[in-house]
Design a protein around this motif. Structure first.
Motif, PDB file in Angstrom:
ATOM      1  N   MET A 198       0.822  -1.211   0.000  1.00 14.50           N
ATOM      2  CA  MET A 198       0.000   0.000   0.000  1.00 14.50           C
ATOM      3  C   MET A 198       0.854   1.259   0.000  1.00 14.50           C
ATOM      4  SD  MET A 198      -2.877  -1.247   2.728  1.00 14.50           S
ATOM      5  CE  MET A 198      -3.818  -2.746   2.441  1.00 14.50           C
ATOM      6  N   LEU A 199       1.914   1.262   0.798  1.00 14.29           N
ATOM      7  CA  LEU A 199       2.783   2.429   0.834  1.00 14.29           C
ATOM      8  C   LEU A 199       3.469   2.651  -0.510  1.00 14.29           C
ATOM      9  CD1 LEU A 199       4.422   2.127   4.383  1.00 14.29           C
ATOM     10  CD2 LEU A 199       2.607   3.691   3.643  1.00 14.29           C
ATOM     11  N   LYS A 200       3.826   1.562  -1.179  1.00 14.07           N
ATOM     12  CA  LYS A 200       4.423   1.685  -2.506  1.00 14.07           C
ATOM     13  C   LYS A 200       3.428   2.292  -3.485  1.00 14.07           C
ATOM     14  CE  LYS A 200       6.664  -1.024  -6.173  1.00 14.07           C
ATOM     15  NZ  LYS A 200       5.740  -0.625  -7.260  1.00 14.07           N
ATOM     16  N   SER A 201       2.192   1.795  -3.439  1.00  9.62           N
ATOM     17  CA  SER A 201       1.153   2.294  -4.341  1.00  9.62           C
ATOM     18  C   SER A 201       0.879   3.778  -4.094  1.00  9.62           C
ATOM     19  CB  SER A 201      -0.127   1.480  -4.137  1.00  9.62           C
ATOM     20  OG  SER A 201      -1.152   1.927  -4.985  1.00  9.62           O
ATOM     21  N   LEU A 202       0.714   4.155  -2.826  1.00 12.29           N
ATOM     22  CA  LEU A 202       0.445   5.556  -2.509  1.00 12.29           C
ATOM     23  C   LEU A 202       1.655   6.439  -2.793  1.00 12.29           C
ATOM     24  CD1 LEU A 202      -1.594   5.021   0.756  1.00 12.29           C
ATOM     25  CD2 LEU A 202      -2.460   5.958  -1.395  1.00 12.29           C
ATOM     26  N   GLY A 203       2.856   5.875  -2.670  1.00  8.64           N
ATOM     27  CA  GLY A 203       4.063   6.629  -2.989  1.00  8.64           C
ATOM     28  C   GLY A 203       4.134   7.029  -4.448  1.00  8.64           C
ATOM     29  N   GLU A 204       3.508   6.238  -5.307  1.00 10.04           N
ATOM     30  CA  GLU A 204       3.477   6.578  -6.728  1.00 10.04           C
ATOM     31  C   GLU A 204       2.507   7.723  -7.001  1.00 10.04           C
ATOM     32  OE1 GLU A 204       2.423   2.769  -8.158  1.00 10.04           O
ATOM     33  OE2 GLU A 204       4.480   1.980  -8.140  1.00 10.04           O
ATOM     34  N   ILE A 205       1.502   7.863  -6.145  1.00 11.70           N
ATOM     35  CA  ILE A 205       0.542   8.956  -6.298  1.00 11.70           C
ATOM     36  C   ILE A 205       1.063  10.229  -5.627  1.00 11.70           C
ATOM     37  CG2 ILE A 205      -1.845   9.689  -5.834  1.00 11.70           C
ATOM     38  CD1 ILE A 205      -2.589   6.708  -5.683  1.00 11.70           C
ATOM     39  N   TYR A 206       1.756  10.044  -4.496  1.00  6.03           N
ATOM     40  CA  TYR A 206       2.284  11.177  -3.709  1.00  6.03           C
ATOM     41  C   TYR A 206       3.796  11.031  -3.535  1.00  6.03           C
ATOM     42  CZ  TYR A 206      -2.689  11.488  -2.477  1.00  6.03           C
ATOM     43  OH  TYR A 206      -4.057  11.576  -2.515  1.00  6.03           O
ATOM     44  N   PRO A 207       4.563  11.256  -4.599  1.00 11.35           N
ATOM     45  CA  PRO A 207       6.015  11.013  -4.525  1.00 11.35           C
ATOM     46  C   PRO A 207       6.744  11.919  -3.535  1.00 11.35           C
ATOM     47  CG  PRO A 207       5.414  12.120  -6.583  1.00 11.35           C
ATOM     48  CD  PRO A 207       4.139  11.700  -5.938  1.00 11.35           C
TER      49      PRO A 207
END
Length: 565
Positions: A441-450
């Motif tokens: 999840m953190l990886k996925s959200l990191g792609e949205i909020y770099p």
């Protein structure tokens, strides 16, 4: 509107009556029934103190037990896990106890008027829930196919989203008489509700949600259908509901069940727990100061039920996990119906064969959540370049699907629901541990909020649930498939037992999956009140003439009956 794609057509008249979840299948005013000073009914004095088994200590079971206790009966509650069922509020190990996560029910519409009765009764507070583009939500990010859009209202989104919104509204008007039904429900115009709904049930029972969209001229575009499925309305994407019956969706939109949600301050599990402990002022037979808790040894419910069977005199005999065997004149079963097929050894004679078939055909949705505690609501920080919130309530087609940001003030620890998913999206998480889920999840959200380092704000271990993997649930909530209307009708109407043989009476089904609005606490309460009426009637009791119960008016508002030949 409070949703990305609103599920209601705007009306010019702003002075309309508030909507309530009392129809359209069984338009009975449960809120009026509860509010009436005459109470819900009475039983003969000769039956005072008689024991009634209540199997399942979720909201439906506790409400039923509470109301039966007030009538002078002695409910004996069986609970395999903990009081609350899918109203489950948990804390985070090592964190402030005020930090909580709602593993089950977490948002409730104002149309849940019977639910609100009990919320008020036990003195709980509610506050707006931060759904996509709701007034209480500072900002929302819609992230599809790698492209993100920041919005504080639907007007901030690209035109295609407004096109989808308009397509949905047109689809409801053209295919489901939305405005007429919504208005009839506001006015509690029962004949009109029944007229519209009877026509739609016959027309649409065999139709999927997706098929309903495809038949609409307004949704000719696959792109529009895809966006609608991924972003949806109210609570987010509804593509996981696409295979389900369109009747399930219409019940939600007619009653505005997906709009203007509120959360319970301190957690939803407080509601059944407080009812369990509450000492009602108006009570028959029992001394003042009696509560459900005080009627149970050590203040605890009896353990899991392992067997249900009928014994002489059409009694219901219950065996629990401790080996204790008790026999009752009546019982209410409020647990997930699949428990009757697997966890509990049952006699076939408990229910008519058509009801067993309906139980076996029940279709449950999977659902998973994962929460993490954080040091503060950092998402309200402003990006120096854009002036926007650094992070927002997020709808995406990535693995997380829906991310919710929950705070109790700018300087206090807060909670993030990193992911809330259903069906296939939920099954993707099933093999992973809580920590493994969090990493994805953190990886996925990191792609949205770099630019945002969510991890540095986390102050405790994640908590997670997959309801399909919970041994006493095996799923999150019922959702009928096309052609299942007849099965649901059998289950909902089971509380009306005069037409059943004597050896099939005395056990009553309740719970939200027995209701027409599964997945909503309101449905759990409504079926609990149906079962209370059924038990009262079974014991020879009656309602006051000024406050007829659901069974008293059943003949006038019975659900549509479709032919079976």
């Amino acid at each position: 509107m409070t949703s990305t794609v609103p599920n209601a057509v705007e009306h010019a008249d702003e002075q309309q009556l508030p909507i309530t979840m009392f129809g359209p299948d069984f338009p009975y005013a449960y809120d009026d029934f509860l509010a009436h000073p005459a109470g819900l009914g009475q039983i003969p004095a000769t039956e005072h103190g008689a024991e009634v088994a209540v199997i399942g200590g979720g909201l439906s079971g506790v409400v039923a037990a509470y109301e039966l206790m007030k009538m002078g009966l002695k409910p004996v509650v069986y609970e395999a896990d903990q009081i609350g069922g899918r109203l489950r509020t948990v804390g985070f190990e090592g964190c402030d106890p005020s930090l909580t996560a709602e593993m089950g029910a977490m948002r409730f519409p104002p149309s849940s008027t019977a639910l609100q009765h009990y919320i008020d009764l036990v003195g709980l507070e509610t506050r707006p829930f931060p759904n996509p583009l709701a007034e209480a939500t500072p900002s929302t990010v819609v992230d599809l196919k790698g492209e993100s859009h920041y919005a504080t209202s639907v007007d901030d989104l690209p035109q295609v989203y407004r096109d989808v919104m308009n397509a949905w509204n047109a689809c409801l008007e053209d295919g489901a008489d939305f405005s007429d039904m919504n208005q009839a429900m506001r006015e509690r115009d029962v004949p009109r509700i029944r007229e519209i709904w009877a026509r739609l049930v016959e027309k649409l029972d065999n139709q999927t949600f997706y098929g309903f969209l495809c038949e609409s001229e307004s949704f000719k575009s696959f792109r529009h259908r895809e966006i609608f499925g991924q972003v949806g309305f109210g609570t987010g994407g509804w593509d996981t509901d696409f295979p389900n019956s369109i009747l399930e969706i219409l019940r939600v939109v007619y009653t505005e069940a997906d709009d203007h949600h509120r959360g319970i301050v301190g957690g939803s599990q407080q509601l059944p727990v407080r009812l369990w402990e509450r000492e009602p002022q108006k009570i028959v037979h029992w001394p003042y100061g009696t509560s459900l808790k005080s009627l149970h040894p050590d203040g605890e419910p009896k353990p899991a039920v392992t067997r249900l069977h009928r014994t002489a005199g059409n009694q219901i005999t219950v065996t629990d996990a401790n080996g204790d065997i008790r026999t009752y004149k009546a019982a209410i079963f409020t647990a997930q119906s699949w428990m009757l097929l697997s966890k509990i050894a049952c006699d076939d004679s408990l229910f008519p064969i058509d009801h067993w078939t309906a139980i076996e055909r029940t279709h449950y949705m999977e659902s998973s959540k994962l929460f993490v505690p954080v040091d503060r609501p950092f998402w309200l920080d402003k990006d120096e370049e854009t002036g926007r919130d650094v992070m927002s309530m997020t709808l995406t087609d990535r693995m997380t699907r829906g991310t919710y940001l929950l705070d109790d003030g700018p300087d206090k620890p807060a909670v993030i629901c990193l992911s809330y998913t259903w069906c296939d999206d939920s099954l993707k998480w099933l093999p992973l541990s809580a920590s493994e889920r969090m990493e994805v999840m953190l990886k996925s959200l990191g792609e949205i909020y770099p630019k945002v380092d969510i991890r540095k704000h986390i102050i405790g271990n994640p908590v997670t649930v997959s309801w399909e993997n919970e041994p006493y649930f095996m799923g999150a909530f019922k959702a009928n498939l096309p052609g299942h209307y007849r099965y649901q009708r059998r289950l909902f109407t089971h509380f009306m037992q005069e037409s059943l043989p004597a050896d099939k009476r005395g056990i009553f089904l309740a719970g939200d999956d027995i209701s027409w609005t599964a997945g909503w606490a309101e449905g759990a309460i409504q079926t609990a009140l149906n079962a209370v009426w059924g038990v009262m009637h079974h014991f020879g009791g009656t309602t006051d003439a000024t406050n007829p119960g659901p069974g008293d008016v059943y003949a006038d508002i019975a659900p549509v009956e479709l032919p079976e030949d």
